[in-house]
Design an enzyme around this catalytic site. Structure first.
Site, PDB file in Angstrom:
ATOM      1  CG  ASP A   1      -9.590  -0.186   5.398  1.00 12.21           C
ATOM      2  OD1 ASP A   1      -9.538  -0.740   4.290  1.00 12.21           O
ATOM      3  OD2 ASP A   1      -8.715  -0.288   6.265  1.00 12.21           O
TER       4      ASP A   1
ATOM      5  CD  GLN B   1      -3.399  -4.712   6.790  1.00 11.49           C
ATOM      6  OE1 GLN B   1      -3.493  -3.684   6.138  1.00 11.49           O
ATOM      7  NE2 GLN B   1      -3.802  -5.879   6.315  1.00 11.49           N
TER       8      GLN B   1
ATOM      9  CE  LYS C   1      -3.673  -2.620   2.240  1.00  8.85           C
ATOM     10  NZ  LYS C   1      -4.249  -3.113   3.490  1.00  8.85           N
TER      11      LYS C   1
HETATM   12  N1  GUN Z   1      -6.905  -6.997   6.370  1.00 12.78           N
HETATM   13  C1  GUN Z   1      -7.260  -7.719   5.276  1.00 12.78           C
HETATM   14  N2  GUN Z   1      -7.856  -6.932   4.353  1.00 12.78           N
HETATM   15  C2  GUN Z   1      -7.869  -5.679   4.873  1.00 12.78           C
HETATM   16  C3  GUN Z   1      -8.346  -4.433   4.379  1.00 12.78           C
HETATM   17  O1  GUN Z   1      -8.895  -4.306   3.280  1.00 12.78           O
HETATM   18  N3  GUN Z   1      -8.175  -3.364   5.218  1.00 12.78           N
HETATM   19  C4  GUN Z   1      -7.587  -3.478   6.441  1.00 12.78           C
HETATM   20  N4  GUN Z   1      -7.490  -2.384   7.189  1.00 12.78           N
HETATM   21  N5  GUN Z   1      -7.154  -4.628   6.932  1.00 12.78           N
HETATM   22  C5  GUN Z   1      -7.285  -5.726   6.144  1.00 12.78           C
END
Ligand code: GUN
Length: 296
Positions: free
Chosen positions: A121, A98, A54
């Site tokens: 998110d 995350q 990311k």
């Molecule tokens: N863990 C797995 N997929 C995601 C996501 O799309 N966003 C976040 N914040 N954590 C994740």
């Protein structure tokens, strides 16, 4: 006959190029580059890989990236304190915590602390609540299900009145995917570990989203001829015959399902690259909201 391939890698590249152009236009107009802050708690190797991807993508598209790592035993107050600082930092437009968080932390309380306008998110209870309600719209939609919808839409799959089956009810993928499909007037069935006659239920689907986390569980006889199948699963399978010592596969037995489906988005090469592309798109949207360029 084989299915039409939904090429997530190529489609994600188009989305990223559009996002990169939007970033350049914002900067040319005198705005600061959109900024994404990532918060990682602990040392989960898979999470470290995702967060790193990311951050690199932000830089590639001309955006700012701010990275925070807290120790595995960080307290609820420390995590929420960091999120509050990021809420107050005008250089940060999007905040991504995350998941999963270490077990001792209250995930919902952390997500609730993120400013709704920076919730790229789409996991804040207000954004999810609006997604679940008729006539209301969230500020942001969760990235992986948003990517699934984009792939289907881009391929010309009809949502109106379609029977859609979502395999899996996670907060990150299955449930928001089902809510998005309902918003587009599909008739939605959500399947999970207690669902009876799973193959039969899946066979009714015009749209099948597999996000259940089980290696190649979706077989040829689970799929209605002509259906659109989106594979969200990612599994690493050890295999000494491969150069890397492993290969990646998904929740769908690709080779056999490819023979009956109308469209298929494979894994790898489908939803994965879309998730990051949608995150970048959401971050630019957050920057535009912050600058008053989009009214919400
Ligand atoms: N863990 C797995 N997929 C995601 C996501 O799309 N966003 C976040 N914040 N954590 C994740």
């Amino acid at each position: 006959m084989t299915a039409k391939l939904i090429d997530g890698t190529a489609i994600a590249k188009e989305v990223r190029e559009a996002v990169g152009a939007e970033v350049a236009a914002l900067v040319a107009a005198g705005y600061p580059p959109p900024g994404l802050a990532t918060v990682l708690v602990g040392e989960n190797p898979a999470s470290e890989v995702y967060v790193g991807m990311k951050q690199r993508m932000c830089k590639k598209l001309g955006m700012e990236s701010f990275s925070y790592t807290l120790p595995v035993d960080a307290s609820q107050e420390e995590v929420e304190g960091l999120v509050k600082e990021l809420n107050d930092n005008p250089a940060v437009n999007g905040i991504l915590v995350q998941l999963p968080l270490p077990k001792h932390l209250d995930e919902e309380a952390v997500l609730r602390t993120i400013s709704v306008e920076k919730d790229i998110d789409g996991f804040h209870p207000i954004n999810i609540g609006r997604l679940a309600q008729k006539g209301r719209e969230p500020l942001f939609v969760p990235c992986t299900p948003d990517g699934c919808m984009y792939l289907l839409e881009h391929s010309g799959v009809e949502f109106n009145g379609a029977n859609a089956v979502v395999l899996g009810r996670s907060n990150i993928v299955g449930m928001p995917a089902a809510l998005l499909l309902v918003k587009r007037n599909a008739t939605v069935t959500i399947c999970h570990s207690r669902t009876k006659n799973l193959p039969e239920v899946c066979r009714q689907a015009d749209i099948l989203i597999a996000a259940v986390g089980q290696v190649e569980i979706v077989k040829k006889d689970w799929v209605k001829p002509g259906a659109a199948v989106i594979d969200v699963g990612t599994h690493r399978i050890d295999d000494d015959t491969k150069e890397k010592g492993y290969y990646l596969t998904g929740d769908v037995a690709f080779d056999e399902v490819n023979e009956v489906a109308g469209w298929i988005s494979p894994s790898p090469g489908g939803v994965g690259p879309m998730t990051i592309a949608m995150l970048m798109r959401n971050t630019v949207r957050a920057a535009k909201i912050a600058h008053g360029l989009i009214e919400v």
